[in-house]
Write a protein that holds these residues in place. Structure first.
Motif, PDB file in Angstrom:
ATOM      1  N   GLU A 348       0.797  -1.114   0.141  1.00  0.00           N
ATOM      2  CA  GLU A 348       0.028  -0.077   0.066  1.00  0.00           C
ATOM      3  C   GLU A 348       1.065   1.361   0.014  1.00  0.00           C
ATOM      4  N   ALA A 349       2.067   1.206   0.650  1.00  0.00           N
ATOM      5  CA  ALA A 349       2.823   2.333   1.054  1.00  0.00           C
ATOM      6  C   ALA A 349       3.540   2.495  -0.315  1.00  0.00           C
ATOM      7  N   GLU A 350       3.863   1.505  -1.102  1.00  0.00           N
ATOM      8  CA  GLU A 350       4.586   1.544  -2.458  1.00  0.00           C
ATOM      9  C   GLU A 350       3.711   2.074  -3.552  1.00  0.00           C
ATOM     10  N   LEU A 351       2.240   1.672  -3.524  1.00  0.00           N
ATOM     11  CA  LEU A 351       1.356   2.152  -4.277  1.00  0.00           C
ATOM     12  C   LEU A 351       1.024   3.555  -3.996  1.00  0.00           C
ATOM     13  N   ALA A 352       1.055   4.032  -2.824  1.00  0.00           N
ATOM     14  CA  ALA A 352       0.591   5.503  -2.642  1.00  0.00           C
ATOM     15  C   ALA A 352       1.870   6.256  -3.198  1.00  0.00           C
ATOM     16  N   GLN A 354       3.887   5.806  -5.459  1.00  0.00           N
ATOM     17  CA  GLN A 354       3.643   5.666  -7.116  1.00  0.00           C
ATOM     18  C   GLN A 354       2.583   6.587  -7.599  1.00  0.00           C
ATOM     19  N   GLN A 355       1.556   6.608  -6.824  1.00  0.00           N
ATOM     20  CA  GLN A 355       0.536   7.587  -7.081  1.00  0.00           C
ATOM     21  C   GLN A 355       1.182   8.829  -6.817  1.00  0.00           C
ATOM     22  N   HIS A 356       1.633   9.165  -5.933  1.00  0.00           N
ATOM     23  CA  HIS A 356       2.057  10.490  -5.695  1.00  0.00           C
ATOM     24  C   HIS A 356       3.210  11.090  -6.554  1.00  0.00           C
ATOM     25  N   LEU A 357       4.037  10.076  -6.893  1.00  0.00           N
ATOM     26  CA  LEU A 357       5.151  10.488  -7.917  1.00  0.00           C
ATOM     27  C   LEU A 357       4.481  10.861  -9.189  1.00  0.00           C
ATOM     28  N   LYS A 358       3.199   9.902  -9.596  1.00  0.00           N
ATOM     29  CA  LYS A 358       2.633  10.220 -10.968  1.00  0.00           C
ATOM     30  C   LYS A 358       2.036  11.364 -10.805  1.00  0.00           C
ATOM     31  N   GLN A 359       1.198  11.967  -9.613  1.00  0.00           N
ATOM     32  CA  GLN A 359       0.562  13.136  -9.727  1.00  0.00           C
ATOM     33  C   GLN A 359       1.463  14.275  -9.748  1.00  0.00           C
ATOM     34  N   GLN A 360       2.860  14.026  -8.958  1.00  0.00           N
ATOM     35  CA  GLN A 360       3.519  15.213  -8.964  1.00  0.00           C
ATOM     36  C   GLN A 360       4.221  15.311 -10.593  1.00  0.00           C
ATOM     37  N   ALA A 361       4.276  14.237 -11.437  1.00  0.00           N
ATOM     38  CA  ALA A 361       4.899  14.367 -12.786  1.00  0.00           C
ATOM     39  C   ALA A 361       3.746  15.061 -13.497  1.00  0.00           C
ATOM     40  N   GLN A 566      10.178  11.610 -19.204  1.00  0.00           N
ATOM     41  CA  GLN A 566      10.570  10.250 -19.774  1.00  0.00           C
ATOM     42  C   GLN A 566      11.245   9.446 -18.511  1.00  0.00           C
ATOM     43  N   ALA A 567      12.016   9.913 -17.757  1.00  0.00           N
ATOM     44  CA  ALA A 567      12.631   9.185 -16.720  1.00  0.00           C
ATOM     45  C   ALA A 567      11.630   8.576 -15.743  1.00  0.00           C
ATOM     46  N   LEU A 568      10.771   9.796 -15.506  1.00  0.00           N
ATOM     47  CA  LEU A 568       9.830   9.337 -14.418  1.00  0.00           C
ATOM     48  C   LEU A 568       8.814   8.436 -15.009  1.00  0.00           C
ATOM     49  N   GLN A 569       8.389   8.396 -16.324  1.00  0.00           N
ATOM     50  CA  GLN A 569       7.615   7.254 -17.028  1.00  0.00           C
ATOM     51  C   GLN A 569       8.267   6.090 -16.980  1.00  0.00           C
ATOM     52  N   GLN A 570       9.540   5.938 -17.218  1.00  0.00           N
ATOM     53  CA  GLN A 570       9.930   4.602 -17.321  1.00  0.00           C
ATOM     54  C   GLN A 570      10.175   4.109 -15.910  1.00  0.00           C
ATOM     55  N   ARG A 571      10.446   4.968 -14.894  1.00  0.00           N
ATOM     56  CA  ARG A 571      10.476   4.416 -13.609  1.00  0.00           C
ATOM     57  C   ARG A 571       8.939   3.940 -13.199  1.00  0.00           C
TER      58      ARG A 571
END
Length: 978
Positions: A348-352, A354-361, A566-571
């Protein structure tokens, strides 16, 4: 029970005992269970909730079952069970809240995690919780007759006792709701919370009224001190009103010692009963061969002292070993649960994250898009400024061209004036006045030059004014030429022309002064325009340079942001792949665990029904279809992993349930289908494991296919169809014809029975007299009324059945509707058969009674059996009927008529029996004392024989009913209890 949960740290023993109680058959017992379970959830160990969640569905089914009863404790039990389910769901969603709901303000803030969204959702859940509490409160009060002192009766106290727990819950829920609403009003606008305020006001009025009514009951006055709510609800729009809020406190006074010794006696009796129960359990375990106290080791009866010591030590050792094994098992279970929770928390923490990083991007991309749009706007403005500068330059060039043309015209005028000067010089030689005129002409020439200069400067801004000035100069030049000619013509004539020439020269001097002033003004304006033009050119060059620099910087930033994105999308893709692999591993673990449980010896005792297996298989097949679609979307779009993960978890869960249900069904199936079913379940599990393993490897994720799993599920479903119990050996397409035939046969049987009763009545009138005739007429008349009522019931059932088929079949035929609803159709057939058979049997019994060969009891039993059969027919017809149907009302009215006619038959039979028994009363006038004593002994023997026979018949009746229930269950396809 409460102490037992704390000692056991759970509620396993409590539920093991509850599962053996007849809660579905005894409403009062179910009400008592709800009260005890409510107290356990409030005051028991914290693990009571965890051990009770697995029984939530059973409580829901029991609530729906009791909800069908509109009288007595049925509705009370249904609403109480809904409240307990709501309480368990609330504490499951909000584990920070203890069972007794006692929390401080700081703990309440921590429960919401200082997030306004959490507080909003928590308020809604508290509203739902409090709504269930108030619903039970009102239902209990509405079921009591408040005009009498119900709180001092045992029946009233039985219903009021659970309300103490409800009052305790309501006080805390009301307090927390008020505090949360004040907190929400400090963070959100008032219009958003209008629904919350309306719902709170409604619950406030209900709770205030219920608290007031409860405080006036004598039963509550000695057990609990109920608080009173304020006269007006809190004003949430005024923040300072929170300081005026007073939390309602429920006080439970200490129980005063009673003057009598009844409680002490009860405790002594309870202690004695528990001691005797312990002795009985000891005898069950160790045998009852001891003739005295089993722990009296001084006695010489039974075993010796050494044998007993060894046996006790051996038992203590076994108990210690079992306790150690139990503790180890609990510790392993706890460790496993902690590991699973930790893993779930990590995921759950990893998912949160990743969602935070996606929102930031996404936010950064949106910011860059905004900056790019602003740059485009600035670039468009710069281009507009360049276009405007180009237009200004073009106009300046046009003005310069106009100035060149005017200058050429001025040169021509100068040449013409030179000619005139030459001509005028010849005149000045002759006349002095001509000389003066020549000087005037030179001055005029200078004035004209100045005028042309001013006109040329003025032409740079207003071409029209330049043209007008040029035309004016031309006219003046022409006038000057004409005047010069006139002067030349008139020099010789008179000096008057000289005076006029002087006057004209003065006017020309004035005009020269005016033109000189205009030329100065135009020169100043031209200098200002040139300065402004130079300033605009400098500003434009600076802006172009700065725009070019900013554009280069923004392009550099945009390239950096694109590379970062692009780096964030790859990650993100890598994280999604790792999340998919983790979910797939967990799903594979679930399926492997199900396969392992199939081999577990403890699972051998589990049994299941084919219908349950079919439902599980259907759900698993549908989930496999959705999983295949989600897999295809994921292969086409790697970002669509969000739709694949839930399907994977649900797929593993449903496949595991199907495997376990298939294994349980194989335990009660015949040998050959059981072996095939077990083998298919194992094959399905292995195929599912292979499919999930393929999804974990990036190289094989594209070739993974769940068609083999779906094929295995289809074969399991086919075997389940073979194992389903068959109620009637009739094809489904023939059910519709069979329903019509059975209803017609039932109507014919009723008409035949009515005709036979009329025939018997006519024979009785012809052959009987006196009391016998009166009894037979009354009995046959009531039987005729019963047949007529049953006839009306059958007609109403046909009308309702026709309405159900027409409203439910749609575009299909009636036979297809009957085949689609085969269970309901079989119920109708069984009920109609029972009605026809009951009518035939009752006519036969009435015939025997009229002939004097039968008994009145047989006739009463037959009439009651007919009432039960008609009730079954009404229930079968009522299942799919609309509640507002007029035919349903007619059917219910006809059912009440059948019940009244049945009661009339029973009453007439009892009356006839009493008349016959009065007629056959004994005559004791001629009997001696010895004879009477002898008959008294015979009567006592007969009474004992009849009592013994009654007991045997009751046992036989119980066995018959049990067997009938089992056969009816097989015929109707009821699910067996595992």
């Amino acid at each position: 029970c409460i102490l037992g949960t704390h000692h056991e740290k759970g509620a396993q023993t409590f539920w093991s005992v509850v599962n053996r109680l007849p809660l579905s058959g005894n409403a009062v017992l179910c009400w008592k269970f709800c009260h005890v379970f409510h107290k356990l959830l409030r005051d028991g160990h914290s693990n009571v909730l965890k051990d009770s969640v697995r029984y939530k569905n059973e409580l829901s089914d029991m609530s729906r079952m009791w909800g069908h009863l509109s009288e007595g404790y049925g509705q009370l039990c249904s609403i109480y069970l809904k409240l307990l389910r709501t309480k368990m769901e609330f504490h499951t969603k909000n584990p920070r809240f203890p069972g007794n709901l006692q929390m401080s303000d700081r703990q309440l803030d921590e429960a919401g995690e200082n997030d306004v969204n959490n507080f909003f959702q928590l308020t809604v859940e508290m509203f739902d919780y409090l709504e269930c509490e108030l619903n039970l409160f009102q239902t209990v009060f509405s079921s009591l007759d408040m005009s009498r002192s119900v709180s001092v009766t045992a029946a009233g106290q039985c219903r009021l006792a659970p309300l103490i727990q409800v009052i305790l819950d309501c006080s805390h829920l009301y307090d927390y709701t008020v505090k949360l609403l004040f907190k929400l009003h400090s963070c959100l606008p008032a219009d958003t919370l209008q629904g919350h305020r309306d719902r709170f006001l409604e619950q406030f009025r209900k709770l205030k009224d219920l608290f007031y009514r409860s405080s006036n009951l004598q039963y509550f006055k000695r057990l609990i001190q109920i608080p009173q709510l304020p006269e007006n609800p809190p004003n949430f729009l005024r923040a300072s009103a929170l300081s005026e809020h007073i939390s309602p406190v429920v006080v439970i006074p200490a129980e005063a010692s009673s003057p009598d010794s009844e409680p002490i006696t009860d405790l002594v009796e309870m202690d004695t009963a528990s001691q005797s129960l312990f002795d009985n359990k000891f005898d069950d375990i160790f045998g009852s061969s001891f003739s005295c106290d089993p722990f009296n080791f001084n006695s010489q009866n039974g075993m010796s002292k050494d044998d007993k010591d060894r046996l006790i030590e051996q038992l203590y050792g076994e108990i210690a070993a079992l306790k150690e094994e139990l503790e180890n098992f609990k510790a392993e279970s706890a460790r496993g649960a902690v590991q699973l929770r930790g893993r779930a928390s990590e995921l759950e923490a990893e998912l949160a994250e990743q969602q935070h990083l996606k929102q930031q991007a996404q936010d950064e991309s949106e910011f860059l898009r905004t900056e790019l749009e602003e740059l485009k706007k600035q670039r468009e403005d710069t281009e507009k400024a360049q276009r405007s500068l180009t237009e200004i330059e073009r106009r300046a060039q046009a003005n310069e061209q106009r100035y060149s043309k005017l200058k050429e015209k001025y040169s021509e005028l100068v040449q013409n004036h030179a000619d005139l000067l030459r001509k005028n010089a010849e005149v000045t030689k002759q006349i002095t006045v001509a000389r003066q005129a020549q000087g005037d002409v030179e001055r005029e020439k200078k004035e004209l030059e100045d005028s042309f200069q001013r006109v040329s400067e003025q032409a740079q801004r207003k071409s029209q004014e330049q043209a007008e000035v040029l035309e004016t100069l031309k006219r003046e030049l022409a006038a000057s030429r004409q005047e010069l000619q006139v002067v030349q013509g008139t020099l010789e004539s008179s000096t008057q022309a000289g005076a006029e020439q002087n006057t004209r020269i003065a006017s020309l001097e004035q005009e020269r002064d005016r033109l000189s002033r205009a030329a100065e003004q135009h020169r100043d304006e031209m200098a200002a325009l040139q300065a402004e033009l130079q300033q605009l050119q400098d500003t434009l060059s600076r802006e172009q340079e700065s725009s070019r620099t900013e554009l280069e910087m923004l392009q550099t930033q945009l390239r950096d942001k694109e590379s970062t994105e692009q780096a964030l999308q790859q990650r993100l893709a890598e994280e999604q792949l790792s999340l998919l692999q983790g979910t797939t591993r967990e799903a594979e673990r679930m399926v492997q665990d199900a396969l392992a449980r199939m081999e577990d010896p403890a699972h051998v005792s589990c049994t299941g029904s084919a219908d349950c297996l079919l439902s599980q298989t259907l759900a698993a097949s549908e989930c496999a279809e959705r999983l295949r679609d989600a897999h295809s979307k994921y292969l086409s779009d790697g970002a669509a992993v969000g739709s694949l993960l839930p399907c994977l978890a649900l797929f593993a869960h449903l496949v595991s349930n199907t495997l376990l249900q298939g294994s349980a069904t194989s335990h009660v199936a015949p040998v050959e289908p059981a072996d095939r079913l077990l083998e298919l379940c194992k094959q399905c599990g292995s195929e599912a494991v292979s499919y999930l393993s393929a999804l974990q490897d990036p190289g094989t994720v594209a070739s993974a296919d769940c068609s083999l799993v779906m094929a295995c599920l289809g074969q399991i479903s086919a075997i389940g169809e073979e194992l389903r119990p068959r109620g009637l050996d009739v094809k489904q397409e023939e059910l519709g014809d069979l329903v019509d035939k059975e209803m017609a046969a039932t109507a014919a049987a009723i008409e035949t029975a009515s005709a036979r009763i009329e025939e018997m009545l006519s024979k009785a009138r012809a052959g009987d007299t006196g009391v016998k005739l009166e009894v037979n007429e009354r009995i046959l008349g009531s039987c005729t009324g019963l047949m007529q009522a049953i006839h009306v019931l059958v007609l109403a059932s046909k009308d309702l059945q026709r309405e159900i088929v027409e409203s439910g079949r749609g575009a299909a035929s009636s036979k297809e509707f009957y085949a689609k609803n085969s269970r309901w159709t079989e119920g109708l057939i069984s009920a109609s058969k029972a009605v026809g058979w009951g009518a035939t049997v009752m006519v036969d019994a009435a015939d025997l009674v009229v002939q004097g060969k039968g008994t009145f009891e047989e006739l009463m039993v037959c009439s009651r059996e007919i009432a039960a059969s008609t009730a079954q027919l009404v229930a079968a017809s009522k299942v799919k009927a609309d509640k507002d149907s007029a035919n349903l009302c007619k059917l219910q009215q006809a059912s009440r008529g059948v019940n009244q006619a049945t009661a009339s038959v029973v009453a007439s039979t009892k009356a006839g029996k009493s008349q016959v028994e009065e007629k056959d009363s004994m005559d004791f006038s001629s009997m001696t004392l010895t004879q009477i004593k002898r008959q008294e002994m015979d009567s006592q023997v007969r009474v004992l024989e009849l009592e013994n026979q009654l007991q045997k018949e009751r046992q036989k009746l119980g066995e018959l009913r049990k067997k009938h229930y089992e056969l009816a269950g097989v015929a109707e396809g009821w699910e067996e209890d595992g």
